[in-house]
Enzyme design. Sequence first.
Site, PDB file in Angstrom:
ATOM      1  N   HIS A   1       0.868  -1.184   0.000  1.00 15.43           N
ATOM      2  CA  HIS A   1       0.000   0.000   0.000  1.00 15.43           C
ATOM      3  C   HIS A   1       0.905   1.235   0.000  1.00 15.43           C
ATOM      4  O   HIS A   1       2.017   1.183   0.543  1.00 15.43           O
ATOM      5  CB  HIS A   1      -0.816  -0.064   1.299  1.00 15.43           C
ATOM      6  CG  HIS A   1      -1.902   0.948   1.430  1.00 15.43           C
ATOM      7  ND1 HIS A   1      -1.671   2.245   1.806  1.00 15.43           N
ATOM      8  CD2 HIS A   1      -3.243   0.836   1.255  1.00 15.43           C
ATOM      9  CE1 HIS A   1      -2.837   2.896   1.866  1.00 15.43           C
ATOM     10  NE2 HIS A   1      -3.797   2.065   1.532  1.00 15.43           N
TER      11      HIS A   1
ATOM     12  N   ASP B   1       2.999  -4.798   8.076  1.00 14.44           N
ATOM     13  CA  ASP B   1       1.767  -4.020   7.968  1.00 14.44           C
ATOM     14  C   ASP B   1       0.606  -5.021   8.070  1.00 14.44           C
ATOM     15  O   ASP B   1       0.300  -5.730   7.114  1.00 14.44           O
ATOM     16  CB  ASP B   1       1.771  -3.291   6.617  1.00 14.44           C
ATOM     17  CG  ASP B   1       0.451  -2.607   6.322  1.00 14.44           C
ATOM     18  OD1 ASP B   1      -0.484  -2.724   7.142  1.00 14.44           O
ATOM     19  OD2 ASP B   1       0.350  -1.964   5.260  1.00 14.44           O
TER      20      ASP B   1
ATOM     21  N   GLN C   1      -4.556  -5.445   6.986  1.00 17.33           N
ATOM     22  CA  GLN C   1      -5.559  -6.313   6.347  1.00 17.33           C
ATOM     23  C   GLN C   1      -5.588  -7.713   6.947  1.00 17.33           C
ATOM     24  O   GLN C   1      -6.283  -8.579   6.420  1.00 17.33           O
ATOM     25  CB  GLN C   1      -5.293  -6.401   4.832  1.00 17.33           C
ATOM     26  CG  GLN C   1      -5.447  -5.101   4.107  1.00 17.33           C
ATOM     27  CD  GLN C   1      -6.890  -4.601   4.092  1.00 17.33           C
ATOM     28  OE1 GLN C   1      -7.827  -5.348   4.352  1.00 17.33           O
ATOM     29  NE2 GLN C   1      -7.068  -3.330   3.794  1.00 17.33           N
TER      30      GLN C   1
ATOM     31  N   LYS D   1     -10.442  -1.106  10.472  1.00 18.47           N
ATOM     32  CA  LYS D   1     -10.527  -2.295   9.614  1.00 18.47           C
ATOM     33  C   LYS D   1     -10.820  -3.535  10.448  1.00 18.47           C
ATOM     34  O   LYS D   1     -10.834  -4.642   9.955  1.00 18.47           O
ATOM     35  CB  LYS D   1      -9.229  -2.476   8.830  1.00 18.47           C
ATOM     36  CG  LYS D   1      -9.002  -1.358   7.799  1.00 18.47           C
ATOM     37  CD  LYS D   1      -7.778  -1.621   6.978  1.00 18.47           C
ATOM     38  CE  LYS D   1      -7.251  -0.383   6.283  1.00 18.47           C
ATOM     39  NZ  LYS D   1      -8.025   0.057   5.144  1.00 18.47           N
TER      40      LYS D   1
ATOM     41  N   CYS E   1      -4.642   2.481  -3.659  1.00 24.01           N
ATOM     42  CA  CYS E   1      -3.387   2.982  -3.072  1.00 24.01           C
ATOM     43  C   CYS E   1      -2.240   2.014  -3.328  1.00 24.01           C
ATOM     44  O   CYS E   1      -1.358   1.850  -2.488  1.00 24.01           O
ATOM     45  CB  CYS E   1      -3.528   3.256  -1.576  1.00 24.01           C
ATOM     46  SG  CYS E   1      -4.744   4.492  -1.200  1.00 24.01           S
TER      47      CYS E   1
HETATM   48  N1  PMP Z   1      -1.825  -0.853   4.729  1.00 23.01           N
HETATM   49  C1  PMP Z   1      -2.756  -1.563   4.114  1.00 23.01           C
HETATM   50  C2  PMP Z   1      -2.420  -2.923   3.575  1.00 23.01           C
HETATM   51  C3  PMP Z   1      -4.040  -1.032   3.953  1.00 23.01           C
HETATM   52  O1  PMP Z   1      -4.976  -1.727   3.325  1.00 23.01           O
HETATM   53  C4  PMP Z   1      -4.316   0.255   4.464  1.00 23.01           C
HETATM   54  C5  PMP Z   1      -5.681   0.885   4.308  1.00 23.01           C
HETATM   55  N2  PMP Z   1      -6.270   0.693   3.073  1.00 23.01           N
HETATM   56  C6  PMP Z   1      -3.300   0.937   5.113  1.00 23.01           C
HETATM   57  C7  PMP Z   1      -2.076   0.355   5.235  1.00 23.01           C
HETATM   58  C8  PMP Z   1      -3.517   2.302   5.672  1.00 23.01           C
HETATM   59  O2  PMP Z   1      -4.418   2.256   6.718  1.00 23.01           O
HETATM   60  P1  PMP Z   1      -5.012   3.599   7.337  1.00 23.01           P
HETATM   61  O3  PMP Z   1      -5.574   4.364   6.210  1.00 23.01           O
HETATM   62  O4  PMP Z   1      -6.042   3.114   8.289  1.00 23.01           O
HETATM   63  O5  PMP Z   1      -3.887   4.301   8.009  1.00 23.01           O
END
Ligand code: PMP
Length: 571
Positions: free
Chosen positions: A122, A199, A202, A225, A365
């Site tokens: 991401h 990270d 997910q 999430k 993203c």
């Molecule tokens: N890492 C991953 C794999 C994500 O899917 C996301 C959110 N789509 C993020 C980081 C960022 O999370 P946040 O917007 O809650 O900071």
Amino acid sequence: MLDVAAVRAQFPIFETTAHGFPLIYLDSAASTQQPTAVIAAVNAYHRQTHANIHRGVYQLSQTATRLYEEARNTVARFINAADSAECIFTRGATESINLVAACWGAANLNAGDEIILSTLEHHSNIVPWQLIAQKTGAHIRVIPINDAGEIQFDAYQQLLSSRTRLVAVNQVSNALGTINSVREIIAAAHAVGAVVLIDGAQWVAHGVTNVQELNADFYVFSGHKLYGPTGIGVLYGKRDLLNTMPPYQGGGDMIEQVTFERTTYAPLPSKYEAGTPNISGAVGLAAALTWIESIGLATISAHEQRLLQHATARLSAISGLEIKGMAAQKSGVVSWIVVDPPLATLDIGTQLDLRGICIRTGHHCCQPLMNRFGIAATARASFGVYNNLDDIDRLAEALTEIIAAARAKNTISPALQQEGWGNFKLTAAASPTAAANEIAEIFEFLPDWPMRHQHVIDLGDKLLPMPESLKTAATAVHGCQSTVHIAARIAPGTTDIIEFLADSDANLVRGLIALLQQIYSGQSAAAILAFDAEAFFARIGLDQHLSMSRRNGLAAMVQRVRTLAQQVASE
Ligand code: PMP
């Protein structure tokens, strides 16, 4: 077996409808919905126990402090951290990664050092590392993936060396659903002395997390999430690492003693929690974790795997649709594109929305990952504990319908070919305002947004064709999720009349272009500059019904026309 109906009944959002249809929510990878247990915990906190924490001598503040610190204990238990002081509350995964990149990176990275990321990351696990790499002279190396969307472990091992300082990868890819073998990734990194950030944004809501067993150095995730509130997340870090890193932000709560000459810092976790934190968010997060534990992650995971299998089977049976990401180990995410007929993912998303089905479209993203597959975007359905097989059947039926409709349309509208501007001709209204009034009258006549949306799509179908030769980098408009080209010129034989041709791969955008063309094309520069486009979009309800990125795209197109008008007007 999970009693899905009983779980679903705990989510008030499912009492709502979307465009008159029962809500089908398939965007849990972006944000999960919240159960009553979480909403009630946050509500009760605000009603009965809110005060600022840590410094108050009165009972209310002490209660709020206790709830906040108990929430930290719940987090530590949930991820099996050795010590709750290793769990820092942040705004979310993004802030957690930025914190590590800035603080650990500043203390540990030097020119020539290497940071290893994967193609699946991401942007929030890419850009913070680029920022610190630029500051320190470190380099970023990228682990490739195969066509199924799996990390290539051999290539990863070849990238590892004595120069590797840090490896940052996700446990689950948000765009494809690939589950990465993080235990092996971590072990291999440790073998060369590198530190690892996982990270887990997910993963945490879909399987058991055990940071000690993984031996992760840093582990990050977001509350929203995993059925919790937005604006709260966690950075887990090993005590020794967190202790030897400089602080992130300065302010209240993170200090031990302050003088103008020198400040000493508070011990963990306060050292990284400057200022008043998101107290109610922490309380809501803890309620979410407890709620997840009450169902059990093994039960949740088995349920989501059933949904994944069903969705994969149903969607792969739809002709013209191609699933992207077929890793052997996947969580509840299905990403796809429609190739026959080619359909912009934006159109798929808006068509599904009109049937009450929420999915995500775009690059998620993950632009480097999209580039790896040679595509700009996918449509993605992602599952949560409240989804059932019926949700997936509704999605598959709607997609079949949308694709069939697009096919029928494709055969009756022959593509017109023109070279250059050709004999482009558009009958202009008396003024932009006159054109706008005509458009608004039609909009007012149509009773609801689905009908207005269809009207915009119909206008797009009749858009004047834009020759391929005009679709260049110079005519591309940025700020749109979909591809947009707009070529404006001064009409031949005039000095101040502006006209333009434009096109997009998304039908909805083509409709918006048709509206803009009706208003602006063939008008004088002065009339264009005098027209208040924003007020007009609000008047016909586009400001309410278009997504933020679409509104930005529309604004970028308007800006392109206005810029030319300004140039003409100032000459
Ligand atoms: N890492 C991953 C794999 C994500 O899917 C996301 C959110 N789509 C993020 C980081 C960022 O999370 P946040 O917007 O809650 O900071």
